[in-house]
Design a protein around this motif. Structure first.
Motif, mmCIF file in Angstrom:
data_model
loop_
_atom_site.group_PDB
_atom_site.id
_atom_site.type_symbol
_atom_site.label_atom_id
_atom_site.label_comp_id
_atom_site.label_asym_id
_atom_site.label_seq_id
_atom_site.Cartn_x
_atom_site.Cartn_y
_atom_site.Cartn_z
ATOM 1 N N THR A 482 1.186 -1.271 0.227
ATOM 2 C CA THR A 482 0.114 -0.348 0.005
ATOM 3 C C THR A 482 0.697 1.107 -0.368
ATOM 4 O O THR A 482 0.394 2.707 -0.615
ATOM 5 N N PRO A 486 2.883 1.559 -4.892
ATOM 6 C CA PRO A 486 2.544 3.026 -5.698
ATOM 7 C C PRO A 486 3.308 4.138 -5.635
ATOM 8 O O PRO A 486 3.899 4.280 -6.675
ATOM 9 N N LEU A 487 4.259 3.930 -4.846
ATOM 10 C CA LEU A 487 5.716 5.159 -5.654
ATOM 11 C C LEU A 487 6.737 4.935 -6.211
ATOM 12 O O LEU A 487 7.577 5.265 -6.521
ATOM 13 N N LYS A 489 6.192 2.834 -8.901
ATOM 14 C CA LYS A 489 5.460 2.895 -10.056
ATOM 15 C C LYS A 489 6.665 3.046 -11.005
ATOM 16 O O LYS A 489 6.738 2.625 -12.544
#
Length: 565
Positions: A482, A486-487, A489
């Protein structure tokens, strides 16, 4: 005040804070499995080479190894000399001097990396041919009527292979040297000039010693690419160790002999890796204040003829490594546009995309597992296992392909024997001679590429993200999914693109492992060039180059801005 330091283990560990309070045996176990899978082809080659009957050794020692080893070492020496001169000279010109088209050339010097060595060899062979554009122009200018009227160098030689490989691999040295010159070179050179040192003395006595570790690291990459090449040396008739592995297996039917030659190549690879690691240990990093990084000494302006001479000097390697292949293949494609719709080209394109796509997904997934293992368990064992899992990038594709072929054949035979003993049925070859073997080979070879790209992104993140997520009640795995993913990507996308492109370009392992009737863009070009019809593979060649330009475009922004390069 300027200071120099070498990063230490505690500094690096702050980027990967250990997740305490939980046992993470699965992370260590996963790293063990991945490392063993990467090392299996190497262990197999060494086992076959050392435990065979030994019947091939007399023939190899008398007829094969002396010539092949000598040719390989000569090729490595010529390529090392050429790439170091072009790469270092180009880097210092674009960093230290100002001349027409400097910013554009600083970016364009990376373009030759988009051309695989085998495509460059096919293009140079056509360009230097008797009826090619270069000799045709020579005969037209000087009035020659036949080949007996003049002398022209033969591109199908060791020096020709060195020219081809140098033309497309010098950017490795250019990039590594340019980074060092940007960080330190101009500041040091400016100080030396204020003390009265001449430009030549500054370059040889000050700048080269500073950049030597980076140059050696770049040359190690060049040497590995040279050892990996099989398409160029075969087409140009240069019998290197790589080509001897291929011909000993296919022409003489001796897997044992091929494994023994591959073992000799492994020694060279080990020496190259040792030199590269030695260079890293010698490297120092310049830590300057942010204002110093933004305000650099001005470049020396080169006006008039000197400026255009510098422009021409940098334009030559670009035209050689990128312009010649684009000119040759582009000319052929302009007269064969109908081939874009041919079933063979479409099938090869779709196969390349499918293999490269699966390889990119698998490689990125494994790289994330390894980095997560380092994040969860900062033990020395995990660090060693991750490093072992990254050695595949140093292996020439021929060695990896041969080792994997022997390994997969042994696995298939073992499975078949077990199934036969219990059911009486034969499973046949499950992995050997399938597309899966090519995916496995490319995954092993390019795992280091994905791991390095994602790790670079991870190191840019704040080091306490995990602790912040844990303080909010997240578990280690929930924090990874989570918060970190995402960071990461952009880094993951970059890694996937790099692996995808390198897989599309891959040839040496593919031609050893592919099943019958299996064609990628690379093998399509290779087969046409092998039968003397380079023009029939021009469409596939241009598609490969177009695909490989994507990472160059991604790099173009930082390369045009010295501060971020």
């Amino acid at each position: 005040m300027t200071s120099y330091h070498t990063p230490t283990a505690p500094l690096r560990e702050r980027r990967f804070p250990r997740i305490r309070g939980e046992r993470h045996g699965f992370a260590l176990a996963g790293s063990v499995v991945i490392a063993l899978a990467v090392l299996l082809p190497i262990a197999t080659i060494l086992y076959v080479a050392l435990t065979g009957s030994g019947e091939a050794w007399p023939h190899l020692l008398r007829y094969v190894l002396p010539q092949s080893l000598g040719t390989t070492l000569a090729l490595l020496g010529l390529v090392a000399l050429g790439t170091s001169v072009i790469g270092v000279g180009s880097a210092w010109l674009v960093v230290g001097y100002d001349f027409p088209l400097r910013r554009l050339l600083a970016w364009a010097l990376v373009l030759p990396l988009a051309v695989p060595t085998y495509l460059a060899a096919y293009a140079f062979g056509e360009f230097f041919h008797y009826v090619g554009p270069l000799q045709t122009a020579v005969r037209s200018i000087f009035g020659f009527t036949s080949a007996r009227d003049y002398w022209f160098p033969d591109i199908r030689s060791t020096w020709g292979a060195a020219l081809v490989v140098t033309s497309v691999t010098f950017p490795y040295v250019y990039l590594t040297a340019r980074v060092v010159f940007l960080m330190q070179g101009r500041n040091i050179a400016d100080v030396a000039r204020t003390l009265g040192a001449r430009p030549s003395r500054v370059f040889f006595r000050v700048l080269l010693p500073v950049a030597r570790p980076a140059i050696i690291a770049g040359l190690a990459l060049v040497m590995m690419e040279t050892l990996n090449d099989i398409g160029a040396v075969e087409y140009l008739g240069v019998r290197t160790l790589t080509l001897s592995v291929y011909s000993t297996w296919l022409n003489r039917g001796s897997l044992e002999g091929a494994a023994q030659i591959a073992a000799v190549m492994l020694i060279i690879v080990f020496l190259l890796l040792t030199a590269e690691q030695w260079a890293r240990r010698k490297q120092r990093f310049h830590s300057a204040r942010a204002t110093q990084m933004h305000v650099r000494p001005p470049r020396v302006p080169l006006a008039g003829a000197r400026g255009w001479l510098a422009t021409f000097a940098l334009l030559l390697p670009i035209l050689s490594g990128f312009g010649v292949p684009l000119f040759i293949f582009g000319g052929y494609v302009s007269r064969r546009l109908y081939q874009f719709a041919e079933p063979q080209i479409l099938q090869a394109f779709l196969t390349s995309v499918a293999v490269a796509g699966v390889t990119a997904l698998l490689t990125v997934f494994i790289a994330l597992l390894l980095l997560n293992a380092m994040r969860l368990s900062r033990s020395g064992y995990t660090m060693v296992l991750v490093r072992l899992a990254s050695v595949g990038y140093a292996l020439p594709g021929t060695i990896l392909g041969l080792g994997l072929l022997l390994s997969l054949a042994a696995i298939d035979n073992t499975v078949d024997g077990v199934v036969r003993s219990y059911t009486g049925l034969s499973t046949g070859l499950l992995l050997t001679g399938t597309a899966a073997s090519i995916v496995i080979a490319c995954t092993i070879r390019f795992l280091a590429l994905a791991e390095s790209a994602i790790r670079s992104g991870l190191e840019k993140l704040p080091p306490n993200l995990d602790q912040a997520a844990r303080s909010l009640g997240k578990t280690a795995n929930q924090s990874a999914f989570t918060v970190l993913l995402p960071l990461l990507k952009p880094a993951i996308l970059t890694a996937a693109i790099l692996v995808f492109v390198d897989t599309v370009k891959e040839l040496s392992a593919t031609i050893l492992l592919r099943p019958f009737g299996f064609h990628t863009l690379a093998t399509h070009v290779y087969e046409n060039a092998s039968r003397g019809a380079v023009e029939d593979g021009a469409v596939a060649a241009l598609l490969i180059i177009a695909t490989a330009i994507v990472p160059v475009i991604l790099l173009s922004g930082p390369l045009m801005r010295d501060r971020n390069a």
